[in-house]
Design an enzyme around this catalytic site. Structure first.
Site, PDB file in Angstrom:
ATOM      1  N   SER A  95       1.060  -1.176   0.083  1.00  0.00           N
ATOM      2  CA  SER A  95       0.026  -0.105   0.098  1.00  0.00           C
ATOM      3  C   SER A  95       0.912   1.201   0.112  1.00  0.00           C
ATOM      4  CB  SER A  95      -0.953   0.026   1.094  1.00  0.00           C
ATOM      5  OG  SER A  95      -1.640  -0.944   1.396  1.00  0.00           O
ATOM      6  N   LYS A 170      -7.223   1.804  -2.285  1.00  0.00           N
ATOM      7  CA  LYS A 170      -6.489   1.411  -0.937  1.00  0.00           C
ATOM      8  C   LYS A 170      -6.646   2.189   0.023  1.00  0.00           C
ATOM      9  CE  LYS A 170      -4.610  -0.869   2.091  1.00  0.00           C
ATOM     10  NZ  LYS A 170      -5.183  -2.221   2.999  1.00  0.00           N
ATOM     11  N   LYS A 238       0.946   5.651   8.215  1.00  0.00           N
ATOM     12  CA  LYS A 238       1.425   5.758   6.750  1.00  0.00           C
ATOM     13  C   LYS A 238       0.634   6.092   5.597  1.00  0.00           C
ATOM     14  CE  LYS A 238       2.127   1.934   4.620  1.00  0.00           C
ATOM     15  NZ  LYS A 238       1.290   1.313   3.766  1.00  0.00           N
TER      16      LYS A 238
HETATM   17  P1  NAD Z   1       5.860  -5.741   7.296  1.00  0.00           P
HETATM   18  O1  NAD Z   1       6.745  -4.557   7.792  1.00  0.00           O
HETATM   19  O2  NAD Z   1       5.528  -6.842   8.162  1.00  0.00           O
HETATM   20  O3  NAD Z   1       6.879  -6.575   6.063  1.00  0.00           O
HETATM   21  C1  NAD Z   1       7.576  -5.719   5.139  1.00  0.00           C
HETATM   22  C2  NAD Z   1       8.600  -6.539   4.763  1.00  0.00           C
HETATM   23  O4  NAD Z   1       9.409  -5.914   3.839  1.00  0.00           O
HETATM   24  C3  NAD Z   1       9.612  -6.744   5.987  1.00  0.00           C
HETATM   25  O5  NAD Z   1       9.804  -8.096   6.148  1.00  0.00           O
HETATM   26  C4  NAD Z   1      10.919  -6.010   5.562  1.00  0.00           C
HETATM   27  O6  NAD Z   1      12.378  -6.382   5.974  1.00  0.00           O
HETATM   28  C5  NAD Z   1      10.845  -6.043   3.851  1.00  0.00           C
HETATM   29  N1  NAD Z   1      11.549  -5.016   3.342  1.00  0.00           N
HETATM   30  C6  NAD Z   1      11.637  -3.558   3.742  1.00  0.00           C
HETATM   31  N2  NAD Z   1      12.595  -2.950   2.454  1.00  0.00           N
HETATM   32  C7  NAD Z   1      12.730  -3.951   1.693  1.00  0.00           C
HETATM   33  C8  NAD Z   1      13.292  -3.796   0.662  1.00  0.00           C
HETATM   34  N3  NAD Z   1      14.037  -2.631   0.204  1.00  0.00           N
HETATM   35  N4  NAD Z   1      13.966  -5.050  -0.046  1.00  0.00           N
HETATM   36  C9  NAD Z   1      13.493  -6.123   0.512  1.00  0.00           C
HETATM   37  N5  NAD Z   1      12.646  -6.269   1.582  1.00  0.00           N
HETATM   38  C10 NAD Z   1      12.198  -5.301   2.282  1.00  0.00           C
HETATM   39  O7  NAD Z   1       4.747  -5.327   6.677  1.00  0.00           O
HETATM   40  P2  NAD Z   1       3.448  -6.185   6.220  1.00  0.00           P
HETATM   41  O8  NAD Z   1       2.383  -5.826   7.325  1.00  0.00           O
HETATM   42  O9  NAD Z   1       3.496  -7.457   5.725  1.00  0.00           O
HETATM   43  O10 NAD Z   1       2.602  -4.902   5.053  1.00  0.00           O
HETATM   44  C11 NAD Z   1       3.342  -5.011   3.838  1.00  0.00           C
HETATM   45  C12 NAD Z   1       2.340  -4.036   3.297  1.00  0.00           C
HETATM   46  O11 NAD Z   1       1.166  -4.429   3.069  1.00  0.00           O
HETATM   47  C13 NAD Z   1       2.296  -2.562   3.607  1.00  0.00           C
HETATM   48  O12 NAD Z   1       2.195  -1.601   2.581  1.00  0.00           O
HETATM   49  C14 NAD Z   1       0.941  -2.565   4.472  1.00  0.00           C
HETATM   50  O13 NAD Z   1       0.381  -1.152   4.532  1.00  0.00           O
HETATM   51  C15 NAD Z   1       0.161  -3.588   3.654  1.00  0.00           C
HETATM   52  N6  NAD Z   1      -1.079  -4.180   4.356  1.00  0.00           N
HETATM   53  C16 NAD Z   1      -0.887  -4.805   5.420  1.00  0.00           C
HETATM   54  C17 NAD Z   1      -1.824  -5.501   6.046  1.00  0.00           C
HETATM   55  C18 NAD Z   1      -1.693  -6.296   7.491  1.00  0.00           C
HETATM   56  O14 NAD Z   1      -2.705  -6.377   8.161  1.00  0.00           O
HETATM   57  N7  NAD Z   1      -0.378  -6.027   7.952  1.00  0.00           N
HETATM   58  C19 NAD Z   1      -3.115  -5.331   5.557  1.00  0.00           C
HETATM   59  C20 NAD Z   1      -3.370  -4.931   4.213  1.00  0.00           C
HETATM   60  C21 NAD Z   1      -2.117  -4.202   3.483  1.00  0.00           C
END
Ligand code: NAD
Length: 292
Positions: A95, A170, A238
């Site tokens: 997102s 979103k 964010k």
């Molecule tokens: P998270 O922080 O748990 O996971 C993100 C991952 O990306 C981490 O493991 C981090 O190490 C990795 N990362 C960051 N920068 C990187 C790079 N340059 N190269 C490789 N890896 C990298 O986040 P999440 O909860 O999995 O959310 C991911 C996305 O999905 C976000 O944009 C969030 O807003 C969206 N989202 C999350 C949820 C939720 O309930 N958690 C629901 C819907 C949407």
């Protein structure tokens, strides 16, 4: 079809696992080494950086926190653009700010790489079940081409328009969810403060017009005082920041969103940014000096 998956966090881990279970050949990368090693145990091929992760792949899925992370993974040192073959499709399921989706997509186009933005809603439980809701922007033909692959991760996927449209959808989703959690928190704080039983009130009203998916997902967590994420306050803040930026760029006034943003800042000041967004309840508990 060889698929690259970058970003193995709360969401990316179960999503990539579902693709592996469905028989897709997967090459993965995350900055967190532990997450990469865990994916290897489930049968994924691993890479040392983003460029290596996309080598020889037809499609790459990214699931990263925010716009700067996607920009770094795509265009930074050893970025996707360095390893991708011409014609590869990048489906960014993070997102992020829709203006950034369009800007990154434009640069990729010059390298003959196509981009779609396909953020999701539903959270971790639906990522595990493979029943997320996807809102996809980009070329309709490409959406149709990858429909089957997306269906491994999602129960609902709707094409909403050109690149960037997925993230606009979103942001709308995130505004509604944040305000809904705040409304639930405000109402249940009143119930407790006025001497009512929040658990009974929840049972009494959840089937009526006030009932919602948010209420059913978050009130049981609030009653159990389970604030383990889920979706972290810092990620929701964010999204609201991206919504305010997107709103300001088209002169859309978002008064409730800006109020929500301030509530989230207050929670950050209390060090609660890593908790689930259900902890918006704590904002109300603090200002009314009561515990649900
Ligand atoms: P998270 O922080 O748990 O996971 C993100 C991952 O990306 C981490 O493991 C981090 O190490 C990795 N990362 C960051 N920068 C990187 C790079 N340059 N190269 C490789 N890896 C990298 O986040 P999440 O909860 O999995 O959310 C991911 C996305 O999905 C976000 O944009 C969030 O807003 C969206 N989202 C999350 C949820 C939720 O309930 N958690 C629901 C819907 C949407």
């Amino acid at each position: 079809m060889k698929v690259s998956f970058i970003g193995l966090g709360i969401m990316g881990k179960p999503m990539s696992r579902n693709l592996l279970k469905a028989g897709y050949q997967l090459k993965v990368f995350d900055l967190n080494r532990e997450a990469v090693e865990e994916a290897a145990l489930y049968g994924a091929e691993t890479a040392e950086n983003c460029a290596e992760a996309v080598e020889g792949c037809d499609v790459c899925i990214t699931m990263l926190p925010n716009s700067p992370d996607v920009r770094a993974a795509v265009l930074g040192e050893n970025g996707i653009v360095k390893g991708a073959k011409k014609g590869m499709v990048l489906i960014d399921m993070s997102s992020i700010d829709p203006t950034e989706s369009r800007a990154i997509g434009q640069i990729l186009k010059e390298h003959e790489i196509e981009m779609m933005d396909a953020p999701v809603s539903g959270g971790e439980p639906k990522a595990v079940d493979g029943t997320l809701s996807v809102m996809a922007g980009g070329r309709k033909e490409t959406f149709e081409q990858y429909y089957e692959m997306l269906s491994v991760m999602a129960g609902s996927f709707v094409y909403v328009g050109e690149l960037g449209a997925g993230n606009i959808a979103k942001l709308a989703n995130q505004i509604i969810v944040a305000i809904n959690i705040a409304a639930v928190s405000e109402a249940f704080t009143l119930v407790r403060k006025a001497g009512g039983d929040p658990s009974l009130v929840y049972q009494a009203i959840r089937g009526g017009l006030a009932g919602s998916t948010v209420m059913d997902a978050k009130v049981p967590m609030m009653l159990e005082r389970n604030f383990k994420p889920g979706f972290r306050i810092e990620l929701h803040a964010k999204d609201l920041n991206n919504a305010l930026n997107a709103g300001h760029s088209v002169h859309a006034s978002l008064p409730l969103t800006s109020q929500m943003m301030e509530m989230m800042q207050s929670l950050k000041a209390y060090g609660l940014e890593k908790e689930d967004h259900a902890s918006l309840l704590k904002y109300y508990e603090k200002i009314s000096a009561v515990e649900l």
